[in-house]
Design an enzyme around this catalytic site. Structure first.
Site, PDB file in Angstrom:
ATOM      1  CE1 TYR A 120     -94.448 -39.185-105.131  1.00  0.00           C
ATOM      2  CE2 TYR A 120     -92.374 -38.008-104.923  1.00  0.00           C
ATOM      3  CZ  TYR A 120     -93.421 -38.693-104.345  1.00  0.00           C
ATOM      4  OH  TYR A 120     -93.424 -38.884-102.999  1.00  0.00           O
ATOM      5  CE  LYS A 174    -107.175 -49.382-105.081  1.00  0.00           C
ATOM      6  NZ  LYS A 174    -107.626 -50.076-103.847  1.00  0.00           N
ATOM      7  CG  ASP A 206    -106.425 -51.643-100.900  1.00  0.00           C
ATOM      8  OD1 ASP A 206    -105.761 -52.437-101.601  1.00  0.00           O
ATOM      9  OD2 ASP A 206    -107.662 -51.555-100.973  1.00  0.00           O
ATOM     10  CG  ASP A 230     -93.331 -40.899-100.505  1.00  0.00           C
ATOM     11  OD1 ASP A 230     -92.257 -40.824 -99.883  1.00  0.00           O
ATOM     12  OD2 ASP A 230     -94.275 -40.098-100.351  1.00  0.00           O
ATOM     13  CG  ASP A 234     -92.203 -42.446 -94.724  1.00  0.00           C
ATOM     14  OD1 ASP A 234     -91.132 -42.500 -95.364  1.00  0.00           O
ATOM     15  OD2 ASP A 234     -92.623 -41.410 -94.173  1.00  0.00           O
TER      16      ASP A 234
HETATM   17  C1  IPM Z   1     -88.735 -39.483 -99.790  1.00  0.00           C
HETATM   18  C2  IPM Z   1     -89.322 -38.131 -99.499  1.00  0.00           C
HETATM   19  C3  IPM Z   1     -89.400 -37.341-100.793  1.00  0.00           C
HETATM   20  C4  IPM Z   1     -90.315 -38.091-101.732  1.00  0.00           C
HETATM   21  C5  IPM Z   1     -89.830 -35.883-100.623  1.00  0.00           C
HETATM   22  C6  IPM Z   1     -88.956 -35.158 -99.626  1.00  0.00           C
HETATM   23  C7  IPM Z   1     -89.870 -35.156-101.932  1.00  0.00           C
HETATM   24  O1  IPM Z   1     -90.557 -38.254 -98.875  1.00  0.00           O
HETATM   25  O2  IPM Z   1     -87.576 -39.536-100.244  1.00  0.00           O
HETATM   26  O3  IPM Z   1     -89.419 -40.475 -99.565  1.00  0.00           O
HETATM   27  O4  IPM Z   1     -91.542 -37.939-101.660  1.00  0.00           O
HETATM   28  O5  IPM Z   1     -89.808 -38.855-102.546  1.00  0.00           O
HETATM   29 MG    MG Z   2     -91.070 -40.232 -98.410  1.00  0.00          MG
END
Ligand code: IPM
Ligand code: MG
Length: 339
Positions: A120, A174, A206, A230, A234
């Site tokens: 990042y 990884k 993975d 990240d 999710d």
């Molecule tokens: C998160 C989001 C952010 C990230 C984006 C909006 C930059 O997806 O907080 O997970 O990738 O960290």
């Molecule tokens: Mg995110």
């Protein structure tokens, strides 16, 4: 945000609160996703409560001016390296998950994501025209790197968190391909003897993605780098089927923190008064716990949220027949009443 602020005010803990723009609204107001006035307030504050930042309206802007840059900027500037993302299944919302109830019932995972390093923030990065393979062509590149001190400090956060939970840390990397994550694994192994009461395991990313949907309850604390975190956070949040319920904390070395819902800005419903405010309210509870050491107040807020769920109040994202569908403000009212 409005509902979370009402909850904080109702607790009457004597906070001084100020508001500032970050993300899309800041771009609209000043052209800068993280304006200087906001930077000053954020640096002076003990904690920041943040709404989500993006939307299609700003999708065509150059990357440096996008709302996301504001979020990345505040995380980096405030040194918020430790991102805590719980994924909890509320029993009342068991049907919201797309997985079988027996796979997710009682789910309680904490993802600890490193937040200020990795690909990042790695330099160099860019898109350039270069001569490659005998062709002058566009070439995109990013750089993935970690120092051992960056890995060690996030590792400690994960081990400490596990101590207060089920005493298991799964480190995700990884290492079969990437040197940075070989270092990640080495440093985690070196740290483990300091936490003999915590069990450390390792998983390739993975496989971790697969295990999260196959048997998510095997996990207690998962610790991983910025990009894997990240993605996996999710995935983990969706196991619960209700991302509108999940808070997060991003902490520096002294527990100064930024608190935000795990969900995004949901531009399709923005301004309609129907968004679920509970993730932001629960983020405020995390703020009480981690930055202000107000455990009792944090638990009061969490108990109030559980109560409104038990009473059957649901915003559209978690609605099912037989429950009471409410808008954002009514949900806030219900939480205040429960408090
Ligand atoms: C998160 C989001 C952010 C990230 C984006 C909006 C930059 O997806 O907080 O997970 O990738 O960290
Ligand atoms: Mg995110």
């Amino acid at each position: 945000m409005a509902e979370a602020v009402r909850v904080l005010k109702a607790l009457d803990l004597g906070f001084e609160m100020e508001e500032a723009h970050l993300g899309g609204c800041a771009v609209d107001a000043t052209g800068n996703p993280y304006p200087e006035a906001t930077q000053k307030l954020a640096q002076a504050a003990d904690a920041v409560l943040l709404g989500a930042v993006g939307g299609p309206k700003w999708d065509t802007l150059p990357r440096e001016q996008r709302p996301e840059r504001g979020l990345l900027g505040i995380r980096k500037q405030l040194g918020l390296f430790a991102n805590l993302r719980p994924a909890i299944l509320y029993p009342e919302l068991a049907n919201a998950s797309t997985l079988k109830p027996e796979v997710v019932a009682g789910l309680d995972i904490l993802i600890v994501r490193e937040l200020t390093g990795d690909i990042y923030f790695g330099q160099p990065r860019g898109i350039e025209v270069r001569d490659v393979d005998g062709l002058s062509q566009r070439f995109g590149f990013n750089t993935m790197h970690y120092t051992e001190s960056e890995i060690r400090r996030i590792g400690r956060v994960a081990f400490e968190a596990a101590r207060k939970r089920n005493k298991k840390v799964c480190s995700v990397d990884k290492m079969n391909v990437l040197e940075t994550t070989q270092l990640w694994r080495d440093v985690m192994i070196e740290l483990a003897p300091e936490y003999p009461d915590v069990e450390l395991t390792h998983m390739l990313v993975d496989n971790a993605a697969m295990q999260l949907v196959k048997a998510p309850k095997q996990f207690d604390v998962m610790v991983t780098g910025n990009m894997f975190g990240d993605i996996l956070s999710d995935e983990a949040s969706m196991l619960t089927g209700s991302i509108g319920m999940l808070p997060s904390a991003s902490l520096d070395a002294n527990n100064k923190g930024l608190y935000e819902p795990s969900h995004g800005s949901a531009p399709d419903i923005a301004g309609k008064g129907i968004a679920n405010p509970l993730a932001t309210i629960l983020s405020a509870a995390m703020m009480l716990r981690y930055t202000f050491n107000q455990e009792a107040a944090a638990q009061r807020v969490e108990a109030a949220v559980k109560k409104v769920l038990a009473q059957g109040f649901r915003t559209g994202d978690i609605y099912e027949p037989g429950t009471k569908k409410v808008g954002t403000k009514e949900m806030g009212d219900a939480v205040l009443a429960a408090l």
